[in-house]
Structure formats: C-alpha cells, structure tokens
Design an enzyme around this catalytic site. Sequence first.
Site, PDB file in Angstrom:
ATOM      1  N   HIS A 156       0.854  -1.183   0.000  1.00  7.03           N
ATOM      2  CA  HIS A 156       0.000   0.000   0.000  1.00  7.03           C
ATOM      3  C   HIS A 156       0.888   1.230   0.000  1.00  7.03           C
ATOM      4  CE1 HIS A 156      -3.840  -1.965   0.562  1.00  7.03           C
ATOM      5  NE2 HIS A 156      -3.257  -2.779   1.416  1.00  7.03           N
ATOM      6  N   CYS A 198      -0.744   1.940  -5.119  1.00  6.27           N
ATOM      7  CA  CYS A 198      -1.457   3.146  -5.494  1.00  6.27           C
ATOM      8  C   CYS A 198      -0.463   4.286  -5.692  1.00  6.27           C
ATOM      9  CB  CYS A 198      -2.450   3.534  -4.401  1.00  6.27           C
ATOM     10  SG  CYS A 198      -3.753   2.340  -4.201  1.00  6.27           S
TER      11      CYS A 198
END
Lengths: 347, 554
Positions: A156, A198
């Site tokens: 992440h 991301c």
Amino acid sequence: MESKISYFIILLCSLLISITEGIDIPEQFQKSNHTNNWAVLVDTSRFWFNYRHVANVLSIYRSVKRLGIPDSQIILMISDDMACNPRNPRPATIFNNAHELISVYGDDVEVDYRGYEVSVENFVRLLTGRVHPDTPRSKRLLTDEGSNILIYLTGHGGDGFLKFQDSEEVTSQELADALEQMWQKRRYNEIFFIIDTCQASSMYEKFYSPNILATASSLVGEDSLSHHVDSAIGVYIIDRYTYYVLEFLENVQPNSKKTMSEFLAVCPKSACLSTVGVRKDLFKRDPSKVPITDFFGSVRPVIVTKKPIEILETPKRKKKIIAENKTKAAEKRGYLPQFPVHLVKTS
Amino acid sequence: MRTVFVLCLSLLLKSHYVRADDFKEEIFIKPLPPTHLYVYFQFITTSEESSFEHSHLASRSLGEVISRFQVDELHLTLTEGQWKHSKWGYPILDAAPGAELYAWFSPSVEDVDTQWRKLSATLSGLFCASLNFIDSFNTVVPQMAIWPTGAIKTNQNITSRLRYATLPREIVCTENLTPWKKLLPCESSHGFSSLLNSRMIHNTNYHSIGVHVRKMCKVDNCSDINIEIKQTVALVYDYKIIDSMDWSFRKLFGQGLPGACPLSSSSKIYIDVSSNDTYSFKLSPSPNNVILSQRGGSDTMLAVYDIKSYNHMMNIGVKYDTKDKLLVTIPPPLHFTRYVLGYGKEFGGIVTEITNNYWAPIDVVLLENAPWWLPIQLSSLRINGKAESKLVKSQYFSPGRSRQKPYHLELLLQLPPKSTTTVTIDFEFVFLKWQEYPPDANHGFYIGSALISANLPTARNYTSLPITGSTIDSIINASKQWYPAVFRTNGAMVSLPTPDFSMPYNVICLACTVVALAFGPLHNICTKELVLKPVGSAISLRQKIMNLFKRKKD
C-alpha cells in the site's frame, strides 16, 4: 588567426560526431554486458486482507525462478504468512486465480525475509549491502558491477511513499538515495524497477542514478486496483497490474525474443483501469531492443574448453590437525543422566 | 589363496567404509484414540567425526555450520500447534510451539554468547526462519532442565556452554520444509521423504520439523565417536480432516510410498497396533512381523514393515472393523497446563499446574522463562498458594534486565502422588518504547512455553528412545529404572498496554479544534469594544414600523 579557425572547426566536428553518436547507438552497445542476474521481490503488507499482495510477489517469484534465476539470487521478502495462515482454507497454497490452477507458493519456495524482518531498515540495508556481519548469505544481495537487478515492490502506498507492514514507510527520496548508493558502490549494472501500488509512479520520480528502467502500475493521483475475488478464500487474490504481467510472463520462455517494450505495454488502461507509468530517461538502451530475459532470466556464462584443466598444486590436507583430533578423542566421554539426579539424592 | 585374501580384505574395507557413513529412515505411526493419529518420521545420518567434511551422506551445509561454530550438540525444532499431553500421551520428541533452538558449544569456544548469535543467524539463513531474532534478551542458560543427549566429555562444566531460546511467534510453512528436505541424502525424490508434501503435512493439527545433532559413542567404552544428525517430522492428523478413521498413506500424504531411499541402509515402518486388542483393525498389506515390546510395565505391539524388501509403490493402510466404539484414553502419569491470570494492564500472573497421576512421587524440573517485558519477582512465587513449600528441592532464579536478559526461574519439585501442584508467579506489565512495538501490537504478545523435565518412574504413554539408542527398534524391551523426558507446556499470550498509534494525529486534530474554538471569542473580546446602548422610552407600534423603513433606507 588561422590556427584559431582550425581549432574552431575541429571543435565543431567533434561536437557533431558526439551528437550523431548520441542519436543512434551502435548494435554492440545495445547488447547488455551484464554477468549475473538478481531479483529483489518485496511484499510490504501484513494482515490477511492483503493476501493479494503476497500473491502478487509470488507470481513474479514463480516467473523469475521459472526463467532461470536460482533461489540463491532471489531475495524474497514476505511480510505475513498467508500460506499457513489459519484463515487459509487450503494450507500451504497461495493462488492468484480463482480457477486455482497454479499454486504460486509451490513446493519449493525459499522466503529469505519474513514477518517482522520485512522492515524499511532491512530493505535499505539489503540494497546498500550494509548488513550485519553475521547475516547469512541468503539474506544478502551479493551483486557486483555486472549485475542486472529486478526490483519488484508491492503493497500500500501513497504520493511519495510506500508503507511497510502498516507501521512505517519508505519515501521515494530514501529509495532514490539507496539506489544512488548502490550505483556508487558499483552494486549494479542495470536495474529494472517495478512497483505495484497506489500512486506508484511517485516512487520512481526522485530516482537520479543511471541505468534504471522503471515502471509503475499507476500514475500519481490514481489507485491501483485489484483484479478479482475468490469467494472460497474470501479476499481479493491478485492486483490487476500483476495479473496481466503474469499472464504475459507465463508465455515467456528462457529463449524468448520478447523485449522490454512489450513488457512495458503489458497492461493498457482498459485492462488495468489505471495508467501504467514508465520512466526511460535514466536507461541508456532502447527498451524495444532489450530482451526481457536481461532482467527476468539469468545469464549462465559457459566457457567451452577442449583442453583438460591442469591443477598445478593439489591442496595438501592438514594432517596435523587430524592427529590432534585423534588425541583429543581419546578423552573420556560418556552419556549423562537426563535429570539432575544428584540434586534429588542429596535432599 | 591370495585372491581370496585380497577379496576378503576388500570386503572388510568396504564394510568398514559403509559403516563410517550411514543413513537410516524410519516412520513410527501410533493411533491416538479416539480422534487422532500420530505419524513420526526420522532420518538418521551418522558419520565419523574426523571425516565429517568428506561424508557422502551427511549434508555439507549443516556440517559446516557444526564445525565452524564448534557445536557439540544442536537441537532445532519448528512447530505449529500444541501437543496435548493429557489426551495424546507423550511424543517421541517434544517441541515448543514456534521455533526452539538450543545448543552446547565445544569447550574450546571462548565467547559462547557471540558464537551463539552467529549460529542462530546462520541457521536462520539455512532454514528460512527468523532465528536471527535470537539475542541475549531472549536466551537463557538452563541449569537443571536440559542435559546433553550425546556423549560428551564428562569432566567439564556443560551448563555454561548451553544456550536455549524460543521464538513462540515463529510460523512454520513450506519455506522451512524445503531447505529441511534438501539436507537429506535423497532429498524429496526418493524414500520416505517423498511423502512429505507440504499441502498434506500443513493440514494437520500439529506438525513439527526438527534437526538434532549429537555425538554418539561408536563402541561401548566410548573411545570413538560418531556424529548423528537426526531429522524428524512429527505430525498429528485429525480423523475429521481426513474424513474417516481408516487411514492410508494416500489419505495422509496424498500418494503412496514409492519405496526406500537407495542410499539408506535401513528403511522401516513401525505401527503401534496395541490398540488392536480393544479396537480391532486390519493392516494392509500385512506387516513383515509383529513385535511385542515390554518396557517399564507397559506392553506395546509393533507391526514392522521393512521397505527395503519392497520395490513397488506401497499404500499401507488401516481399516477398522467397527466405527461406533469409543475408547477411553488412559491419562499419562504426568500432565500439565499453563495460563495467565489477572485483568487490566498493570499486574498479572502465570500459573503452571502439574498433575501427577501416578501412585509414587515424581521429580520434575520446571523452567519458567519470562521475557524482559514481563518482569516476574521471585518474592511472588507461590506453590499451591504458599510462599514456602516443602516440595521445592532446589531453586535457581536469574532476574532479567530490561532489553538485555529474560527472567529465568528453575524449580526442582517433588510432586506428591495423585495430586496437582500449582506454581504461580506474578508479573507486571511494562511499557515498551515507541519503536519496539511490532506492527501488529494489538494481536498480543506471546510468552514461550515452560519446560518440564521429568524423571518418570513408569513407561506408560512413553515413546521416547533411550539415550543410547538411535533407531526406533531401540525402544523394544528397553526397561530402565527411570524414563527421563522433557516436555513443553502450552504457550500463553498477553496483551501489553498498547498505545493508540494514531493518537498523535488525533491529538493534533483535537488541539487545533480547541485552539480554533478558543481563539475566535478571545479575538473578539480583545479587538471589539462592548458599548452600552442607551435604551429609550417605549415606542409605539407605528414608530416601530417607521424605524424599520428608516433602517432599510440606510
């Protein structure tokens, strides 16, 4: 005056030559001169719901291993135990597809850093080679100036950082500095950097060291999305970018002629739902002429010789030490009672 | 005549050569009624001490570790699950949940602690486990509980050369089994090790892999020694997972046995068929022979298969005649449990209950090992609720030091017959530093299991090998006066006072809100003057309306 003019002409010529040389590189310079291949594959997320990140990293592990990089030259970092997690309905397996055709965990996996060992400090130490002297060989990146390194990160992240284990993060600047340190220490020839997270492209924007080709699953401001869920496992099992990467890599053989530019175009926006970012400016070669096996495969330098190799000096065995051992072995040995019986008897 | 002599000589030399390096593989299977099945693998490689580097069977990578760090004896186990002693009896080798490592170093080692750290770091690379987390803060030096199982020089102080550490949180999975299998001469391609498929063995209630290295006497007077490397796998299958009580190799391991490892000198399977009398079952194919072993007052029937004589695929299995019978298990002479006391985040306690079912007293050594973040005080030690107890024959306590050394308590107890002894010790919780919390601090913190070393007077439920024995056939009729065993209790988990890690962010948000709320009125008060408005006489309704229009005009 004449000498000045001639001097100027020479300068102009040399400039012209240098420009033309910069435009098209001769064929022999297109070929890589690396001598060995390494892979650093990192999953930075903990907890069961991040199953897909482990599946991501193991998919790449499976591919590089299949294409010839030996386990001793793959540093695999996995933050959590998904395969033998009590929540896993099928122990010792990790699937990246709901059809469950391939268990990417396999029967022959070697995880080098696992659990709490996966930290920013260990990752940067691994890259820069500044590890504790007791660190075993399997936990070191023993690369040299002829090494092509594939770095794959998943987890992440956000704009300019990648989280490790939900408790710390590596920033893009730290990562760029670590790579620069590697370059200065001559720890690589070329690096292919892949990141699936991301806002992934923010991680390579700060790079300033030469010979790095970087690609990311999404641009700044975009999310990287997961592909599909396996209802038997109960969580999303792979991310989109890696899913299509694996689909592409499954059709690559060690002798394949596929190039890096094909790899960089592997996930169009229609499939990934995010824009795949590429950074080529630090890389000296043209990706369309670089075979994919320069990073995913492994060079095996073979020297064919017809002459028998002569070993001039046969190493002599240290006879003295053996003799010493024999005298030592003469000391009285025996089995001890397995319980402090002497203490029981006295009381 | 001369040729015969040469032939004899060469045969003699050959037999000597074979004896120098030896590999044996064995499986021991025992039903643990009513619902479990114990399967134990052991692979024994022996080699001469002097020729260890030149051995063609013993693993070189492990051999180098042993000789480089001058290890006399080494025990490493990686275990998932908890052995239930009260229900299942005793295993051949007990292991603590998670990773457990202990080793004796050679007397020539000067700095044992440094060598220990190096050894654990190297083994972490060899077995893909986080053994490099072993450091002085989780290492103890057991004084009474553990003794070397190998032949050692008897005139030296052995305790000071021992180091013991556990990592109760360590996970065990395929990546540990893979390098473990690579140490075997046949790896996983042939022989019994080909049965060890990770998918099947991780689908069990309990699995433990281990490596045990010791020195064994070659002859009776122990003038010469061999190095024995024993690799073990212990599995406890649940009949519910394999769907029936009738088991077979195909059900347990997903495949049949392809035969013996060609490099082994003996490949045998032993199946404990003692429960056949009460709960009859049929073995197929039928065993080569059935042996009755009488050991310390308990009889065991062992069915033996010599796999060397088979050269085809085998699927050994058991079929029960009746399936609705329930067996009453005989509890072992000694069983124990451990739990954590208390509530809140300030104080707590660890309780270890040891039950002696036997009619005679049993001597045990209890080793409690509390991490530095769980300080225990010797003054709070209570046995059966009392500070002073006659049961304690000997006691050792080594207080811990913050971030450097764990707390270590050893008690030599004499458990009275048919009784339960409760050992309680209190601890207090410690605040860790910000960086010392693991990423999943809210999961809880593991306390390692306690060691219970017992000198059992009876061999009931006892399956361990005698100390001089190496193979499973050494348990046959091996009656002794005492049956020593080291057991591990279950571990425990506490939840340390864990701060809310998002607190700084919350504090900033809250502080900003408070400041903003306070600042507005304060600013108003400071910058604006309050002026009294003169209040006139009451005005009529008409005047009010006029005023309203007037204001609008303005």
